[in-house]
Design a protein around this motif. Structure first.
Motif, PDB file in Angstrom:
ATOM      1  N   TYR A  49       0.843  -1.195   0.000  1.00  0.00           N
ATOM      2  CA  TYR A  49       0.000   0.000   0.000  1.00  0.00           C
ATOM      3  C   TYR A  49       0.871   1.235   0.000  1.00  0.00           C
ATOM      4  O   TYR A  49       2.049   1.191   0.361  1.00  0.00           O
ATOM      5  N   VAL A  51       0.723   5.627   0.702  1.00  0.00           N
ATOM      6  CA  VAL A  51      -0.007   6.709   1.368  1.00  0.00           C
ATOM      7  C   VAL A  51       0.516   8.041   0.838  1.00  0.00           C
ATOM      8  O   VAL A  51       1.735   8.240   0.745  1.00  0.00           O
ATOM      9  N   THR A  68      -4.858   6.501   1.188  1.00  0.00           N
ATOM     10  CA  THR A  68      -4.130   5.234   1.137  1.00  0.00           C
ATOM     11  C   THR A  68      -4.659   4.439  -0.043  1.00  0.00           C
ATOM     12  O   THR A  68      -5.882   4.372  -0.250  1.00  0.00           O
ATOM     13  N   THR A  82      -3.824  -2.914   5.974  1.00  0.00           N
ATOM     14  CA  THR A  82      -2.889  -1.983   6.606  1.00  0.00           C
ATOM     15  C   THR A  82      -2.424  -2.591   7.932  1.00  0.00           C
ATOM     16  O   THR A  82      -3.029  -3.536   8.443  1.00  0.00           O
ATOM     17  N   ARG A  83      -1.375  -2.014   8.466  1.00  0.00           N
ATOM     18  CA  ARG A  83      -0.810  -2.544   9.715  1.00  0.00           C
ATOM     19  C   ARG A  83      -1.843  -2.490  10.850  1.00  0.00           C
ATOM     20  O   ARG A  83      -2.024  -3.450  11.584  1.00  0.00           O
ATOM     21  N   GLY A  84      -2.500  -1.352  10.978  1.00  0.00           N
ATOM     22  CA  GLY A  84      -3.516  -1.179  12.017  1.00  0.00           C
ATOM     23  C   GLY A  84      -2.912  -0.587  13.274  1.00  0.00           C
ATOM     24  O   GLY A  84      -1.786  -0.910  13.646  1.00  0.00           O
ATOM     25  N   HIS A  85      -3.651   0.276  13.902  1.00  0.00           N
ATOM     26  CA  HIS A  85      -3.116   0.950  15.105  1.00  0.00           C
ATOM     27  C   HIS A  85      -4.219   1.549  15.968  1.00  0.00           C
ATOM     28  O   HIS A  85      -5.314   1.824  15.496  1.00  0.00           O
ATOM     29  N   GLU A  94     -11.036  10.007  14.120  1.00  0.00           N
ATOM     30  CA  GLU A  94     -10.584  10.058  12.727  1.00  0.00           C
ATOM     31  C   GLU A  94     -11.764   9.750  11.805  1.00  0.00           C
ATOM     32  O   GLU A  94     -12.700   9.059  12.211  1.00  0.00           O
ATOM     33  N   TYR A  96     -12.500   8.090   7.894  1.00  0.00           N
ATOM     34  CA  TYR A  96     -12.068   7.484   6.640  1.00  0.00           C
ATOM     35  C   TYR A  96     -13.222   7.642   5.653  1.00  0.00           C
ATOM     36  O   TYR A  96     -14.396   7.487   6.029  1.00  0.00           O
ATOM     37  N   HIS A 133      -7.852   0.548  14.434  1.00  0.00           N
ATOM     38  CA  HIS A 133      -8.438   0.463  13.094  1.00  0.00           C
ATOM     39  C   HIS A 133      -7.428  -0.074  12.086  1.00  0.00           C
ATOM     40  O   HIS A 133      -6.248   0.240  12.147  1.00  0.00           O
ATOM     41  N   PHE A 145      -8.817   4.938   0.047  1.00  0.00           N
ATOM     42  CA  PHE A 145      -9.592   5.629   1.084  1.00  0.00           C
ATOM     43  C   PHE A 145      -8.839   6.847   1.615  1.00  0.00           C
ATOM     44  O   PHE A 145      -7.634   6.830   1.811  1.00  0.00           O
ATOM     45  N   ALA A 147      -8.224   9.715   4.564  1.00  0.00           N
ATOM     46  CA  ALA A 147      -8.213   9.756   6.033  1.00  0.00           C
ATOM     47  C   ALA A 147      -8.004  11.197   6.475  1.00  0.00           C
ATOM     48  O   ALA A 147      -7.240  11.945   5.854  1.00  0.00           O
ATOM     49  N   TRP A 149      -7.288  13.097  10.201  1.00  0.00           N
ATOM     50  CA  TRP A 149      -7.019  12.822  11.617  1.00  0.00           C
ATOM     51  C   TRP A 149      -6.130  13.912  12.232  1.00  0.00           C
ATOM     52  O   TRP A 149      -5.359  14.561  11.530  1.00  0.00           O
ATOM     53  N   TYR A 157       1.410   1.414  17.600  1.00  0.00           N
ATOM     54  CA  TYR A 157       1.460   0.084  16.985  1.00  0.00           C
ATOM     55  C   TYR A 157       1.733  -0.990  18.040  1.00  0.00           C
ATOM     56  O   TYR A 157       1.302  -2.130  17.899  1.00  0.00           O
TER      57      TYR A 157
HETATM   58  O1  LIG Z   1      -0.175   2.981   9.680  1.00  0.00           O
HETATM   59  P1  LIG Z   1      -1.203   1.965   9.297  1.00  0.00           P
HETATM   60  O2  LIG Z   1      -1.856   1.300  10.459  1.00  0.00           O
HETATM   61  O3  LIG Z   1      -0.696   1.010   8.294  1.00  0.00           O
HETATM   62  O4  LIG Z   1      -2.377   2.756   8.593  1.00  0.00           O
HETATM   63  C1  LIG Z   1      -2.163   3.562   7.472  1.00  0.00           C
HETATM   64  C2  LIG Z   1      -3.258   4.542   7.320  1.00  0.00           C
HETATM   65  O5  LIG Z   1      -3.595   5.119   8.542  1.00  0.00           O
HETATM   66  C3  LIG Z   1      -3.223   6.483   8.617  1.00  0.00           C
HETATM   67  O6  LIG Z   1      -2.142   6.512   9.501  1.00  0.00           O
HETATM   68  C4  LIG Z   1      -4.340   7.281   9.102  1.00  0.00           C
HETATM   69  O7  LIG Z   1      -4.892   6.675  10.239  1.00  0.00           O
HETATM   70  C5  LIG Z   1      -2.837   6.923   7.242  1.00  0.00           C
HETATM   71  O8  LIG Z   1      -1.567   7.413   7.176  1.00  0.00           O
HETATM   72  C6  LIG Z   1      -2.987   5.692   6.442  1.00  0.00           C
HETATM   73  O9  LIG Z   1      -4.183   5.850   5.782  1.00  0.00           O
END
Ligand SMILES: O=P(O)(O)OC[C@H]1O[C@](O)(CO)[C@@H](O)[C@@H]1O
Length: 186
Positions: A49, A51, A68, A82-85, A94, A96, A133, A145, A147, A149, A157
């Protein structure tokens, strides 16, 4: 009255353009650990992905904006994500907004309860500051999508590493399935 053009543009199905836009790419080499299993058929340089982000000043009251583009890849059968956090500052919510593609926004509250919202063109998603998310591409085209924030929200993380999303999403012959997982994976 002076009427100026905005320094930035963000066309539908495009990416933000302007002097301060930052592009970052998440390659498979960087993302390998996100997925349940390694897939040796995917080369390390593959873009999972990317960004495009318009960064705001740090500090209270400022907003980041970004898009993203999450590619429709399967990693050993698992849908790309995505990794998610969590946010470091849980007061920071936030939004989306999905531009195109098909996917799921996976959400998890602080107790570990997890659920998804369907993402499709035009879907708008409010993410409470206390919810982790992650976005999952379940379709066959890139999932795009936007974002929005707060610039001081931060990305936590580690918290997701310690308390992982309990469900993974797989696809086989166009059929989506959910797999419950317990500890040990991100
Ligand atoms: O850093 P992650 O969890 O991979 O998520 C990436 C997405 O989340 C964001 O950090 C926004 O929450 C953006 O930079 C990107 O859309």
């Amino acid at each position: 009255m002076e009427v100026k053009n905005s320094e930035l543009t963000f066309d539908w199905l495009s990416v933000p353009k302007g002097a301060h836009v930052i592009k970052s790419v998440k390659t498979y080499a960087q993302a390998k650990d996100f997925y349940l299993n390694e897939d040796r058929t995917i080369v390390d340089q593959t873009c999972m992905y990317e960004v495009y982000m318009v960064p705001a000043k740090p500090g209270s009251g400022h907003l980041n904006c970004g898009i993203t583009i999450l590619y429709p890849l399967l990693v050993a059968g698992e849908c790309n994500m995505t990794r998610g956090h969590f946010h470091q500052d849980l007061n920071c919510e936030e939004y989306y907004r999905c531009q195109s593609g098909q996917g799921l926004l996976m959400l998890m509250d602080e107790k570990g309860t997890c659920w998804c919202e369907r993402m499709q063109s035009g879907s708008l998603h409010h993410i409470d500051g206390h919810w982790a998310h992650r976005v999952i591409n379940t379709g066959s085209e890139p999932l795009r999508f936007e974002a929005y924030w707060p610039s001081d929200s931060g990305h936590d993380y580690d918290r997701v590493k310690k308390h992982p999303f309990p469900v993974r999403v797989f696809k086989e012959h166009d059929i989506i399935s959910f797999k419950s997982v317990t500890g040990g994976v991100q």
